[in-house]
Motif scaffolding. Structure first.
Motif, PDB file in Angstrom:
ATOM      1  N   ASN A  31      96.245 106.498  59.313  1.00  0.00           N
ATOM      2  CA  ASN A  31      97.498 105.913  58.601  1.00  0.00           C
ATOM      3  C   ASN A  31      96.712 106.363  57.126  1.00  0.00           C
ATOM      4  O   ASN A  31      96.555 104.818  56.514  1.00  0.00           O
ATOM      5  N   ASN A  32      97.454 107.540  56.740  1.00  0.00           N
ATOM      6  CA  ASN A  32      97.137 107.069  54.859  1.00  0.00           C
ATOM      7  C   ASN A  32      97.982 107.926  54.370  1.00  0.00           C
ATOM      8  O   ASN A  32      98.184 108.685  53.205  1.00  0.00           O
ATOM      9  N   THR A  33      99.252 106.877  54.445  1.00  0.00           N
ATOM     10  CA  THR A  33     100.387 107.937  54.249  1.00  0.00           C
ATOM     11  C   THR A  33     100.272 106.722  52.433  1.00  0.00           C
ATOM     12  O   THR A  33      99.545 105.669  52.464  1.00  0.00           O
ATOM     13  N   LEU A  34     101.237 107.434  52.010  1.00  0.00           N
ATOM     14  CA  LEU A  34     101.366 106.120  50.211  1.00  0.00           C
ATOM     15  C   LEU A  34     102.203 104.708  50.537  1.00  0.00           C
ATOM     16  O   LEU A  34     101.865 103.802  50.197  1.00  0.00           O
ATOM     17  N   ALA A  35     102.729 105.228  51.449  1.00  0.00           N
ATOM     18  CA  ALA A  35     104.009 103.796  51.684  1.00  0.00           C
ATOM     19  C   ALA A  35     103.078 102.626  52.044  1.00  0.00           C
ATOM     20  O   ALA A  35     104.254 101.422  52.541  1.00  0.00           O
ATOM     21  N   ALA A  36     101.943 102.865  52.424  1.00  0.00           N
ATOM     22  CA  ALA A  36     100.997 101.119  53.434  1.00  0.00           C
ATOM     23  C   ALA A  36     100.111 101.475  53.740  1.00  0.00           C
ATOM     24  O   ALA A  36      99.239 102.504  52.588  1.00  0.00           O
ATOM     25  N   PRO A  37      99.329 100.420  53.663  1.00  0.00           N
ATOM     26  CA  PRO A  37      98.111 100.565  53.709  1.00  0.00           C
ATOM     27  C   PRO A  37      97.162 100.924  53.968  1.00  0.00           C
ATOM     28  O   PRO A  37      97.955 101.203  55.249  1.00  0.00           O
ATOM     29  N   ALA A  38      95.578 101.473  53.458  1.00  0.00           N
ATOM     30  CA  ALA A  38      95.211 102.002  54.800  1.00  0.00           C
ATOM     31  C   ALA A  38      94.390 102.105  55.658  1.00  0.00           C
ATOM     32  O   ALA A  38      94.736 100.352  55.686  1.00  0.00           O
ATOM     33  N   ASP A  39      94.951 102.317  56.739  1.00  0.00           N
ATOM     34  CA  ASP A  39      93.232 101.267  57.977  1.00  0.00           C
ATOM     35  C   ASP A  39      92.590 101.166  57.598  1.00  0.00           C
ATOM     36  O   ASP A  39      91.433 100.265  58.180  1.00  0.00           O
ATOM     37  N   ASP A  40      91.722 101.957  56.564  1.00  0.00           N
ATOM     38  CA  ASP A  40      90.040 101.548  56.824  1.00  0.00           C
ATOM     39  C   ASP A  40      90.865 101.516  55.804  1.00  0.00           C
ATOM     40  O   ASP A  40      90.706 101.914  54.117  1.00  0.00           O
ATOM     41  N   THR A  41      89.551 100.407  54.823  1.00  0.00           N
ATOM     42  CA  THR A  41      89.357  99.568  53.751  1.00  0.00           C
ATOM     43  C   THR A  41      88.593 100.563  52.333  1.00  0.00           C
ATOM     44  O   THR A  41      88.668 101.047  51.064  1.00  0.00           O
ATOM     45  N   GLY A  42      87.688 102.140  53.120  1.00  0.00           N
ATOM     46  CA  GLY A  42      87.202 102.867  51.870  1.00  0.00           C
ATOM     47  C   GLY A  42      86.397 103.401  51.566  1.00  0.00           C
ATOM     48  O   GLY A  42      85.762 104.096  51.578  1.00  0.00           O
ATOM     49  N   GLU A  43      85.591 101.523  51.625  1.00  0.00           N
ATOM     50  CA  GLU A  43      83.986 101.657  50.383  1.00  0.00           C
ATOM     51  C   GLU A  43      82.998 102.160  51.220  1.00  0.00           C
ATOM     52  O   GLU A  43      81.993 102.129  50.941  1.00  0.00           O
ATOM     53  N   ALA A  44      82.875 102.816  52.511  1.00  0.00           N
ATOM     54  CA  ALA A  44      82.371 103.335  52.881  1.00  0.00           C
ATOM     55  C   ALA A  44      82.849 104.720  53.045  1.00  0.00           C
ATOM     56  O   ALA A  44      81.109 105.647  54.318  1.00  0.00           O
ATOM     57  N   LEU A  45      83.734 105.404  52.821  1.00  0.00           N
ATOM     58  CA  LEU A  45      83.933 107.294  53.056  1.00  0.00           C
ATOM     59  C   LEU A  45      82.684 107.611  52.261  1.00  0.00           C
ATOM     60  O   LEU A  45      82.106 107.197  50.927  1.00  0.00           O
ATOM     61  N   GLY A  46      82.202 108.789  52.850  1.00  0.00           N
ATOM     62  CA  GLY A  46      80.686 109.903  51.872  1.00  0.00           C
ATOM     63  C   GLY A  46      80.014 109.158  52.197  1.00  0.00           C
ATOM     64  O   GLY A  46      78.939 109.155  51.819  1.00  0.00           O
ATOM     65  N   LEU A  47      79.840 107.532  53.281  1.00  0.00           N
ATOM     66  CA  LEU A  47      78.719 106.789  53.404  1.00  0.00           C
ATOM     67  C   LEU A  47      77.863 107.277  54.576  1.00  0.00           C
ATOM     68  O   LEU A  47      78.303 107.721  55.531  1.00  0.00           O
ATOM     69  N   PRO A  48      76.415 108.243  55.300  1.00  0.00           N
ATOM     70  CA  PRO A  48      76.069 108.444  56.524  1.00  0.00           C
ATOM     71  C   PRO A  48      76.269 106.763  57.264  1.00  0.00           C
ATOM     72  O   PRO A  48      76.528 105.935  56.695  1.00  0.00           O
ATOM     73  N   PRO A  49      76.046 107.482  58.307  1.00  0.00           N
ATOM     74  CA  PRO A  49      75.858 105.882  59.166  1.00  0.00           C
ATOM     75  C   PRO A  49      75.391 105.284  58.973  1.00  0.00           C
ATOM     76  O   PRO A  49      75.086 103.800  59.648  1.00  0.00           O
ATOM     77  N   SER A  50      73.928 105.224  58.674  1.00  0.00           N
ATOM     78  CA  SER A  50      72.920 104.182  58.349  1.00  0.00           C
ATOM     79  C   SER A  50      72.175 103.603  59.179  1.00  0.00           C
ATOM     80  O   SER A  50      72.486 102.084  58.890  1.00  0.00           O
ATOM     81  N   LYS A  51      72.806 104.160  60.269  1.00  0.00           N
ATOM     82  CA  LYS A  51      71.978 103.462  61.812  1.00  0.00           C
ATOM     83  C   LYS A  51      72.902 101.857  61.814  1.00  0.00           C
ATOM     84  O   LYS A  51      72.505 100.520  62.902  1.00  0.00           O
ATOM     85  N   LEU A  52      73.785 101.762  61.547  1.00  0.00           N
ATOM     86  CA  LEU A  52      75.048 100.834  61.528  1.00  0.00           C
ATOM     87  C   LEU A  52      74.847 100.061  62.858  1.00  0.00           C
ATOM     88  O   LEU A  52      75.248 101.259  63.991  1.00  0.00           O
ATOM     89  N   THR A  53      75.006  98.967  63.680  1.00  0.00           N
ATOM     90  CA  THR A  53      75.298  98.798  64.740  1.00  0.00           C
ATOM     91  C   THR A  53      75.698  96.976  64.235  1.00  0.00           C
ATOM     92  O   THR A  53      75.164  96.657  63.936  1.00  0.00           O
ATOM     93  N   ILE A  54      76.998  97.455  65.273  1.00  0.00           N
ATOM     94  CA  ILE A  54      77.545  96.257  65.635  1.00  0.00           C
ATOM     95  C   ILE A  54      77.277  95.044  67.195  1.00  0.00           C
ATOM     96  O   ILE A  54      78.135  96.175  67.860  1.00  0.00           O
TER      97      ILE A  54
END
Ligand code: HEM
Length: 440
Positions: free
Chosen positions: A120-143
């Motif tokens: 969801n990236n329509t301007l009419a609603a909040p985006a699905d992703d909060t965005g602060e990791a855009l452009g960052l590599p996965p950085s070996k993320l584990t959950i």
């Protein structure tokens, strides 16, 4: 196919590293792929055996595969940063919890492979992703996701119809001598360990899981960590320096190595005979927030510090030995007939040969949380994390041994202020969700 969002330009990423935006561009060019099934040459550092059921053979650069026989983040070599979150469940509806776990699994699969969440990236609603990791590599993320004892029963109530499936090994931890636990830093219905080499990527992950869970779960406590204190990287002994904890000592020298499959099966992974079936291939995690009295420690002589731990501060070598990885000479005596390693030194009491053969996989991180207002010192310590096959047979007797009558010398400088235990189910194949077996 996910949208790339309102951004148009790819930012440069480190060599060999694929940024989230570049990734998304890659997806756009190559067509739709299932989560975790991208094509940028394998460079996984996860110790999960390759070819395990559900494991994608091609993985994203700088990422740890999400799908596999075991959840990532246990045998995986420790990343640089931690953000641990414990959640309370707010709903009484079992299907809502299943939906949450399903949504978390899907989001975790995407985020660990560096993908942007949702479309969801329509301007009419909040985006699905909060965005602060855009452009960052996965950085070996584990959950890594687990269930606390209260998930199965709280105040006598079988909340989600799974009380009978609670593993006997998932008993609430008993009180230990010296504990000063803050309930607000303890327990939780669900525990989520997020690790990454980049703290912003870790923050993004827990933030978005919290956001996805809004209304179903609420964060109970969280803990940031830095400076891993577990030298269980494969090949550490030869190639990588063991990190130091905030006492200044190398920490993790004598630890289980995730690639040592025999020891992992013996001491960490829940076996088929251990029961219940839904935990086969999982593990239990104990977390302890341990504050350090660093001001008192800093005024202590170097000799006394070394006797407290049982190792030389600079080299990490056991007292009486030469190299960091030398066998610990627990029986060695000096000319006067006294043990070279103090009878109450931390590494003596914690050693399998002196603790009844107990081994655990330590995966902790240092922390600092502002100022201790009673002493005007930095509030700091070790966020101890340990994975094991059965806390009743491993952490509980070991911690009683350290904290109790035998009295680890380290206790003068530390205090346990938070505590939790979670049952971490096995890994999943694509199309399934973490903990699914519990509801079958
Ligand atoms: C703030 C608290 C603690 C600090 C600063 C600390 C520090 C250390 C250090 C410096 C070592 C030696 C290096 C190594 O072999 O990794 C060590 C070893 C170890 N620690 Fe701790 N530790 C703490 C708490 C605990 C707790 C709570 C447990 C378990 C209940 C534990 C279990 C162990 C074990 C099993 C070893 C390896 C012993 C051996 O086999 O040689 N530690 N710790």
């Amino acid at each position: 196919l996910k949208s790339r969002g309102p951004f148009t330009d790819d930012e440069p990423a480190a060599p060999g590293v694929v940024s989230r935006r570049a990734l998304l561009g890659g997806i756009g060019a190559a067509g739709a792929f299932g989560a975790g099934a991208l094509l940028f040459g394998a460079c996984s550092s996860d110790a999960t055996p390759s070819g395990a059921p559900g494991t994608s053979s091609a993985v994203v650069a700088d990422s740890v595969p999400f799908f596999g026989a075991h959840q990532a983040g246990i045998a995986t070599p420790s990343q640089d940063r931690l953000l641990f979150g414990a959640f309370d469940i707010l709903t009484t509806e079992t299907h809502a919890v299943q939906d949450l776990l399903s949504a978390w699994t899907a989001a975790a699969a995407d985020m660990t492979q560096g993908q942007e969440l949702g479309n969801n990236n329509t301007l009419a609603a909040p985006a699905d992703d909060t965005g602060e990791a855009l452009g960052l590599p996965p950085s070996k993320l584990t959950i890594t996701i687990g269930f606390g004892p209260t998930f199965f029963e709280q105040h006598g109530v079988d909340r989600f119809g799974v009380k009978a499936k609670r593993p006997a090994a998932l008993a609430p931890l008993p009180a230990f001598a010296g504990d000063n636990l803050d309930p607000q830093s303890s327990d939780g219905d669900l525990g989520v360990q997020v690790c990454a080499d980049d703290p912003q990527v870790a923050f993004h992950a827990l933030r978005n899981l919290t956001r996805i869970g809004k209304g179903t779960v609420g964060l109970r406590w969280s803990q940031l960590g830095f400076g891993r204190t577990s030298g269980h990287q494969s090949g550490d002994a030869e190639t990588k320096a063991t990190p130091r904890n905030l006492l200044g000592f190398k920490d993790g020298t004598n630890n289980i190595v995730g690639t040592d499959l025999a020891t992992m099966n013996e001491d960490v992974w829940v076996g088929a005979a251990d029961g219940p079936a839904w935990m086969h291939g999982g593990a239990y995690v104990v977390t302890r927030r341990i504050n350090m009295r660093i001001e008192i420690w800093d005024r202590n002589s170097l000799g006394d510090q070394e006797q407290t731990i049982g190792r030389a501060k600079a080299s990490g070598a056991p007292l009486g030995a030469h190299g960091e990885f030398d066998l610990v000479p627990l029986t060695l005596k000096d000319k006067a007939g006294a043990l070279v390693i103090d009878p109450l030194a931390h590494i003596r009491l914690a050693a399998p040969s002196e603790n009844g053969g107990i081994r655990i996989l330590r995966r902790g991180y240092s922390f600092t949380d502002g100022v201790d207002l009673t002493t005007a010192n930095l509030e700091a310590g070790l966020f101890f994390i340990a994975y094991m096959r059965d806390p009743r047979k491993q952490f509980v007797p070991l911690q009683h041994h350290l904290a109790g009558k035998t009295h680890d010398r380290l206790n003068e400088y530390i205090q346990h202020t938070g505590s939790a235990v979670f049952a971490v189910p096995p890994g999943v194949r694509e199309g399934h969700f973490i903990g699914e077996g519990l509801f079958r």
